[in-house]
Design a protein around this motif. Sequence first.
Motif, short mmCIF file in Angstrom:
data_model
loop_
_atom_site.label_atom_id
_atom_site.label_comp_id
_atom_site.label_asym_id
_atom_site.label_seq_id
_atom_site.Cartn_x
_atom_site.Cartn_y
_atom_site.Cartn_z
N ARG A 58 43.73 42.19 36.81
CA ARG A 58 42.76 41.34 37.50
C ARG A 58 41.93 42.17 38.47
NH1 ARG A 58 42.54 38.23 42.16
NH2 ARG A 58 44.62 38.87 42.79
N HIS A 59 42.58 43.06 39.21
CA HIS A 59 41.85 43.91 40.16
C HIS A 59 40.95 44.90 39.43
CE1 HIS A 59 43.59 42.42 43.82
NE2 HIS A 59 44.82 42.55 43.32
N LYS A 66 37.88 43.06 38.50
CA LYS A 66 37.00 42.87 39.65
C LYS A 66 36.22 44.14 39.98
CE LYS A 66 39.33 39.17 42.18
NZ LYS A 66 39.99 38.81 43.45
N LYS A 96 33.57 44.61 37.38
CA LYS A 96 32.50 43.64 37.61
C LYS A 96 31.62 44.09 38.77
CE LYS A 96 31.76 38.72 38.03
NZ LYS A 96 32.36 37.41 38.21
#
Length: 109
Positions: A97-98, A101, A104
């Motif tokens: 997930r990190h 991020k 992104k």
Amino acid sequence: MAAVAALRGGLRGALVAQQQRAWSSGADQLGELGKGAGKGGAIREAGGAFGKKQAAKEERYFREKEREQLAALRKHHEEEIDHHKKEIERLQKEIERHKYKIKKLKDDD
């Protein structure tokens, strides 16, 4: 004696002295190893078949208790392993997930 040991070596020295006293006093209470845990009661002291039978019963009892304790310990360790595997999976998802991020954020630049 414990006070002197406490002054000399602090708490650790006092604990060591206390353990040594416990071990030395317990040594004279033991019977023959393999003949039961201690000197036993009147039946064992009388000797003969009843004493041997009682010693054998005690040995079986303690072996069974040890088996139960080992089984419980084994189960506990297996549960700990499962818990840690789940925790690893959770943390790997967090890492992904990190990473997403970060990617992104780089794409937004």
